[in-house]
Design a protein around this motif. Structure first.
Motif, PDB file in Angstrom:
ATOM      1  N   PHE A  52      -3.379   2.808  -2.641  1.00  0.00           N
ATOM      2  CA  PHE A  52      -2.538   4.185  -2.385  1.00  0.00           C
ATOM      3  C   PHE A  52      -3.165   5.142  -2.976  1.00  0.00           C
ATOM      4  O   PHE A  52      -3.642   6.031  -2.622  1.00  0.00           O
ATOM      5  N   SER A  53      -3.435   4.348  -4.618  1.00  0.00           N
ATOM      6  CA  SER A  53      -4.270   5.402  -6.421  1.00  0.00           C
ATOM      7  C   SER A  53      -5.189   6.176  -5.441  1.00  0.00           C
ATOM      8  O   SER A  53      -5.440   7.201  -5.423  1.00  0.00           O
ATOM      9  N   ARG A  55       5.704   3.618  -7.434  1.00  0.00           N
ATOM     10  CA  ARG A  55       7.078   3.269  -7.048  1.00  0.00           C
ATOM     11  C   ARG A  55       8.077   4.232  -7.179  1.00  0.00           C
ATOM     12  O   ARG A  55       8.584   3.857  -5.828  1.00  0.00           O
ATOM     13  N   GLU A 100       4.552   6.809   3.676  1.00  0.00           N
ATOM     14  CA  GLU A 100       3.814   6.282   2.294  1.00  0.00           C
ATOM     15  C   GLU A 100       2.429   8.007   2.519  1.00  0.00           C
ATOM     16  O   GLU A 100       2.298   8.792   1.086  1.00  0.00           O
ATOM     17  N   PHE A 136       7.932   6.959  -4.079  1.00  0.00           N
ATOM     18  CA  PHE A 136       7.511   6.016  -2.777  1.00  0.00           C
ATOM     19  C   PHE A 136       9.191   5.611  -2.491  1.00  0.00           C
ATOM     20  O   PHE A 136       8.969   5.822  -1.235  1.00  0.00           O
ATOM     21  N   ILE A 150      10.764  -1.393  -3.705  1.00  0.00           N
ATOM     22  CA  ILE A 150       9.430  -0.980  -3.096  1.00  0.00           C
ATOM     23  C   ILE A 150       8.341  -0.585  -3.406  1.00  0.00           C
ATOM     24  O   ILE A 150       8.238   1.242  -4.077  1.00  0.00           O
ATOM     25  N   SER A 151       6.948  -0.696  -2.937  1.00  0.00           N
ATOM     26  CA  SER A 151       5.631  -0.368  -3.351  1.00  0.00           C
ATOM     27  C   SER A 151       5.255   0.226  -2.232  1.00  0.00           C
ATOM     28  O   SER A 151       5.383  -0.338  -0.757  1.00  0.00           O
ATOM     29  N   PRO A 152       4.117   1.300  -2.933  1.00  0.00           N
ATOM     30  CA  PRO A 152       2.803   1.523  -0.833  1.00  0.00           C
ATOM     31  C   PRO A 152       2.251   1.231  -1.131  1.00  0.00           C
ATOM     32  O   PRO A 152       2.025  -0.636  -1.802  1.00  0.00           O
ATOM     33  N   ALA A 153       1.738   0.691   0.084  1.00  0.00           N
ATOM     34  CA  ALA A 153      -0.184  -0.750   0.212  1.00  0.00           C
ATOM     35  C   ALA A 153      -0.895  -0.240  -0.228  1.00  0.00           C
ATOM     36  O   ALA A 153      -0.777   0.444  -1.555  1.00  0.00           O
TER      37      ALA A 153
END
Lengths: 201, 202
Positions: free
Chosen positions: B62-63, A37, A54, A40, B56-59
């Motif tokens: 992601f991991s 988080r 991303e 990103f 905000i976080s990636p989709a």
């Protein structure tokens, strides 16, 4: 995943890195969970494009985790991963040559005259209708104002006020002298103050 | 730092005010100077506004996408290496032994290289001597083998066979047909099947 959360919560980043180095996949996933988080968010606010952010975040983690053996535990893991991420973003922005003229002039300007000569007036930036809608709310206005900063200022201000990193760590992440980091942050705040002045009126 | 009279807050002092560490005399100035107070409050609003930006976080996934491109070291190889290292550096004695062996190995390698470079003539002489000795040993072995053969009881029979050409030709023909017959049988046994074999599920 076989491991439970509390087990990981008690471990420092350095301890998780040691487990990753011993070949434990769950340790790699824990490092990603801890930093996906913030990394990103930093990259998204640097490049202002979700898909690209991303890709850059993925590139950052793959690079860091594949080189986990070269990480030196005497430094903070957060500094290391932010450094890799920031370098990826700066490299990309340099390649793309985004419109990032500073409102306060060149960051390398030594005198007030030099700063004035290289400065850009507020309002010179063409705002799209989307930008105008976005700027209606304070958060959106701040996001837009941060987006108009030059990349070096942007990194500094985001690391300082979004991630809450101390000046010394920012200097380490960006590989800049401490005095330069302070100057960049003050100039960035000055630009943001000018860019957001219309909201106060 | 004490405040020089008539000066306003610098960005550093505003930083200190934001972090709640502003010196007393500067704080007094701030309480009385409307311009500095307004500037400081604006900076606080900006800083608070930045800090309040949404997380905000990636989709999702992601991991997994990252892990698909990460090469995780083999735990067994790491454990073996670590165990060897531990054993080597477990005690002073084992460490000294390992160091001595390494030194001995490196020393002997360096010594042999140095000796070879400085004694090239001797090396050439040794080569010549070994060659002549080798030749003699080969000749003596051949002679020993021949005399041993002559002393065998069946040697006389073979020798008499060689004296009669007719018997020799007959013997040779017999041996050749036995050899050819053997070859034909072997070929038949090793021949690959030529018929297609049906596979289940195809």
């Amino acid at each position: 995943m076989a491991s439970s959360r509390p087990e990981w919560d008690g471990l420092s980043d350095q301890q998780v890195v040691l487990l990753a180095r011993s070949g434990k996949e769950t340790a790699y996933r824990e490092l990603i969970r801890r930093y996906e988080r913030p990394v990103f968010a930093l990259l998204f606010r640097m490049v202002r494009d979700r898909e690209l952010a991303e890709d850059l975040a993925q590139e950052t983690f793959v690079k860091a985790l594949n080189a986990i053996e070269s990480y030196r535990p005497e430094f903070k893991f957060s500094s290391w991963i932010f450094k890799i991420g920031n370098n990826a973003a700066i490299d990309h922005l340099r390649r793309r040559e985004l419109d990032t003229l500073s409102l306060d002039g060149s960051p390398h300007a030594e005198t007030p005259e030099a700063m004035q000569a290289t400065a850009l007036q507020i309002g010179a930036r063409q705002e799209s209708p989307l930008d105008t809608v976005e700027a209606k709310e304070l958060g959106g206005a701040i996001e837009a104002a941060i987006g108009s900063l030059r990349p070096e200022y942007r990194s500094c201000i985001l690391l300082r006020h979004v991630e809450g990193r101390p000046y010394e760590e920012i200097a380490e992440i960006l590989n800049l002298p401490l005095g330069t980091v302070k100057t960049y942050i003050h100039r960035a705040r000055n630009e943001l103050r000018q860019a957001l002045a219309h909201l106060k009126e | 730092m004490t405040r020089p009279p008539g000066t306003h807050l610098s960005p550093e002092e505003i930083d200190s005010w934001l972090s709640g560490t502003l010196a007393q005399d500067w704080q007094q100035h701030l309480d009385q100077c409307q311009a500095c107070l307004e500037r400081a409050r604006t900076e606080r609003e900006i800083v608070d506004g930045i800090a309040a930006l949404p997380l905000i976080s990636p989709a999702a996934g992601f991991s997994d996408r990252v892990m698909a491109a990460v090469a995780i070291p083999d735990p067994f190889a790491i454990r073996s290496l670590q165990a060897t290292q531990r054993r080597l550096f477990a005690t002073r004695k084992s460490m000294a032994l390992a160091a001595s062996l390494t030194l001995l190995l490196l020393g002997s390698m360096a010594g042999s290289i140095a000796w070879s470079l400085t004694h090239q003539e001797t090396l050439a002489n040794i080569g010549t001597w070994l060659q002549s000795q080798g030749g003699q040993v080969a000749w003596l072995s051949l002679r020993g083998l021949a005399s041993n053969l002559i002393e065998q009881p069946w040697y006389g029979g073979i020798r008499s066979l060689l004296d009669n050409p007719m018997q020799l030709a007959l013997g040779s023909a017999l041996a050749s047909s036995v050899y050819l017959g053997g070859l034909l049988i072997l070929r038949r046994l090793l021949a690959l099947p030529t018929q297609q074999v049906a596979h289940a599920g195809m």
